[in-house]
Write an enzyme that holds these catalytic residues in place. Structure first.
Site, PDB file in Angstrom:
ATOM      1  N   HIS A  11     -35.084 -35.201 -21.284  1.00 17.72           N
ATOM      2  CA  HIS A  11     -34.855 -34.243 -20.340  1.00 17.72           C
ATOM      3  C   HIS A  11     -33.646 -34.591 -19.096  1.00 17.72           C
ATOM      4  CE1 HIS A  11     -37.443 -36.384 -17.514  1.00 17.72           C
ATOM      5  NE2 HIS A  11     -38.294 -36.741 -18.785  1.00 17.72           N
ATOM      6  N   LYS A  36     -33.044 -24.890 -15.552  1.00 21.91           N
ATOM      7  CA  LYS A  36     -33.893 -26.016 -14.790  1.00 21.91           C
ATOM      8  C   LYS A  36     -34.126 -27.154 -15.852  1.00 21.91           C
ATOM      9  CE  LYS A  36     -36.343 -27.187 -11.054  1.00 21.91           C
ATOM     10  NZ  LYS A  36     -35.653 -27.146  -9.628  1.00 21.91           N
ATOM     11  N   ASN A 290     -42.582 -40.152  -7.223  1.00 16.25           N
ATOM     12  CA  ASN A 290     -43.674 -40.001  -6.490  1.00 16.25           C
ATOM     13  C   ASN A 290     -43.583 -40.492  -4.857  1.00 16.25           C
ATOM     14  OD1 ASN A 290     -46.672 -40.162  -5.538  1.00 16.25           O
ATOM     15  ND2 ASN A 290     -47.186 -39.309  -7.564  1.00 16.25           N
ATOM     16  N   ASP A 314     -34.946 -39.187 -15.376  1.00 18.07           N
ATOM     17  CA  ASP A 314     -34.170 -39.258 -16.592  1.00 18.07           C
ATOM     18  C   ASP A 314     -32.437 -39.163 -16.311  1.00 18.07           C
ATOM     19  OD1 ASP A 314     -35.872 -40.406 -18.148  1.00 18.07           O
ATOM     20  OD2 ASP A 314     -35.727 -38.965 -19.726  1.00 18.07           O
ATOM     21  N   ARG A 392     -33.539 -33.944  -4.631  1.00 19.59           N
ATOM     22  CA  ARG A 392     -33.610 -33.791  -3.474  1.00 19.59           C
ATOM     23  C   ARG A 392     -32.733 -33.267  -2.885  1.00 19.59           C
ATOM     24  NH1 ARG A 392     -38.300 -34.653  -5.007  1.00 19.59           N
ATOM     25  NH2 ARG A 392     -39.660 -36.586  -4.688  1.00 19.59           N
ATOM     26  N   ASN A 501     -35.817 -28.924   6.222  1.00 17.65           N
ATOM     27  CA  ASN A 501     -34.864 -28.981   5.141  1.00 17.65           C
ATOM     28  C   ASN A 501     -35.505 -28.939   3.851  1.00 17.65           C
ATOM     29  OD1 ASN A 501     -32.794 -29.729   3.557  1.00 17.65           O
ATOM     30  ND2 ASN A 501     -33.126 -31.692   3.710  1.00 17.65           N
TER      31      ASN A 501
END
Length: 544
Positions: A11, A36, A290, A314, A392, A501
């Site tokens: 993925h 996505k 995490n 990945d 992010r 943000n």
């Protein structure tokens, strides 16, 4: 040496280019294809390659495929074994192995002119490790990789000395901390291999009352490694349908899994520190996203500092594979920034706006204009510079808001169309962060959580999670002068040195990447202002 890195098999397909030991470009396929995660991680999609991002990387450097010295593919089919021998229930996994073996010819077809003999297979977890140990600012460090799976394992522990890897331990499948967390994600009604961060957020609402039961299935082994076998989740809590409300039982299951994961991570980190004596731990693999567990490692673990690859999933193996192959011929340099994706000049952005026939302004300082809009409690879509590599939003493709109004959390989640328990993050100047937040500093990639100082919790309630924490991003003035000016302008108007943000996208869609994406997102969402480079597009003007 010119090395193109490719992640394709599972993925988050991505491509990265390393030239003469320096990272020139890196991007995820989803930002181009607008799917996505690029594709779903099923065997039948394993043939799909990150063609669009790979071509862009080459165009960015002015290279043709024939001019590459190597293509590094982040999976080695020679190391794989049949799924049933690995204890996995995946009857079509052999398709992955076949597609991986044929990757050289598939890549040669996708990138005309490429010699398939230039394709090099890099073991999946070695690619993850290189994305941390070789990309970090620390040539000497310990490295810990944890994810769902690679060829036949789920974990690598090692040490980098002058950016050279020594593997110290691995964990064979079917034991996998990544699969353990993925299975709960699916049980709780979220999308597996996609929504694990939702489980992490939900955990803050629960108590780890199932922890003792989970330890029966997931724990460190005395002789090394760990055990992580399938948990009979239905015997603990009922499954949740995707459209059903969550219950306290579901939150408690999430909290229990989170606590169990953290226990094993601390144990593995402790063992690695005993063997290496290093001060720095670098992390990669999907588990390294995490941020709550990362913070526990920083707070309670033995290492003095922790550096996490911002594209730890990945997608980051494309970069890691390229660095690993390049390092065999030359010295490689650390990752300078996560802003490694596409960018546009001011003239190119103006041309986009003219073609779209959109009314726009060109203020003297877009940072000051945005600060003023935020101070008046407007929501701003912020599109600046090159896009981020990784999941992010780090001040290049962001939605910004005022942190002083508690209702802005619900407001932003409504704008994005996502669950009400999802937090949003604060951006703060690095020199001010310690006044407001207690935790690992600096934190430029938003991969740790921080306790919000008591005196500030009522002043910036929109960014304070239910447990009193915030996943902050620290901003260095030299690295991000435009963002710094915007935060300064906001503080002059409000007295608050923080802005909200969150990623510039809506639920289920990739982060905005190009100007067309930005205009489409702005046009379909209740956002007050779009800051597209130096230009300001106002909702009232666009839809007057």
């Amino acid at each position: 040496m010119r090395v193109l890195g490719i992640n394709a098999l599972f993925h988050d397909p991505a491509a990265a280019l390393v030239m003469d030991g320096r990272i020139a470009a890196a991007a995820e396929e989803e930002r181009f294809s607008r799917r996505k995660h690029g594709k779903r991680p099923i065997p039948f999609s394993a043939w799909e390659l990150p063609e669009l991002s790979a071509r862009w990387c080459l165009e960015q450097a002015g290279l043709t495929p024939a001019e590459l010295d190597a293509v590094a593919y982040s999976y080695d089919p020679e190391l794989a074994r049949p799924a049933d021998q690995l204890g996995l229930n995946d009857p079509w996994d052999h398709l992955r192995q076949e597609y991986a073996r044929r990757a050289p010819e598939f890549l040669a077809e996708a990138l005309p002119g490429l010699d398939p003999a230039k394709v090099r297979f890099v073991p999946h977890h070695v690619a993850h490790a290189a994305s941390a140990g070789q990309a970090s600012p620390y040539p000497d460090c310990a490295v810990l990789v944890l994810d769902g799976r690679g060829e036949c394992g789920s974990h690598l522990a090692g040490r980098y000395a002058n950016r050279e890897l020594a593997v110290l331990g691995t964990q064979s499948l079917p034991d996998s901390l990544g699969l353990f967390y993925e299975e709960l994600t699916q049980h709780l009604g979220f999308l597996r291999s996609s929504d694990e961060f939702k489980v992490m957020a939900l955990a803050s609402y629960g108590r780890p009352r199932f922890l003792d039961r989970l330890r029966e299935y997931v724990h460190l082994e005395d002789e090394g490694g760990f055990r992580a076998r399938p948990v009979p989740w239905s015997s603990l809590v009922p499954p949740r349908a995707a459209d059903a409300p969550w219950t306290q039982d579901h939150a408690d299951a999430a909290a229990s899994a989170q606590a169990c994961l953290e226990e094993v991570l601390l144990g593995l980190a402790g063992r690695l520190h005993e063997r290496t004596g290093e001060e720095t731990l670098t992390l990669a693999g999907g588990v390294a996203l995490n941020c709550v567990a990362n913070t526990r490692l920083h707070r309670d673990g033995p290492f003095r500092r922790i550096w996490v690859q911002p594209a730890a999933g990945d997608a980051g193996t494309a970069l890691g594979a390229a660095l690993h192959v390049a390092h065999q011929k030359e010295t490689v340099e650390a990752m300078p920034t996560a802003a490694l994706g596409r960018g546009w000049s001011d003239d190119e952005l103006r041309a986009w706006l003219e073609r779209a026939d959109v009314p726009y302004e060109e203020p003297a300082d877009i940072a000051d204009t945005v600060a003023d809009e935020l101070a008046r409690d407007g929501i701003v879509a912020w599109f600046q510079g090159r896009s981020e590599y990784g999941p992010r939003a780090l001040g290049h493709r962001s939605l910004l808001a005022h942190p002083g109004y508690a209702g802005n959390l619900e407001r932003l989640n409504a704008v994005k169309g996502r669950e009400e328990f999802r937090p949003v993050a604060p951006m703060v100047l690095a020199e001010r962060a310690a006044e407001l937040f207690d935790g690992p500093l600096p934190s430029p990639y938003m991969l740790f959580v921080h306790d919000v100082a008591t005196a500030w919790r009522d002043r910036i309630p929109a960014v304070v999670h239910v447990d009193g924490t915030a996943r902050i991003q620290t901003v260095e003035r030299d690295a991000e002068p435009l963002v710094a000016r915007m935060i300064d302008g906001f503080e002059r108007r409000t007295g608050l040195p923080v802005v909200v943000n969150t990623s510039l996208n809506t639920a289920g869609r990739p982060m905005v990447d190009d100007p067309r994406d930005a205009l489409e997102c702005f046009g379909s969402s209740p956002v007050d202002l779009l800051a597209l480079g130096p230009f300001a597009i106002r909702r009232k003007g666009m839809f007057a």
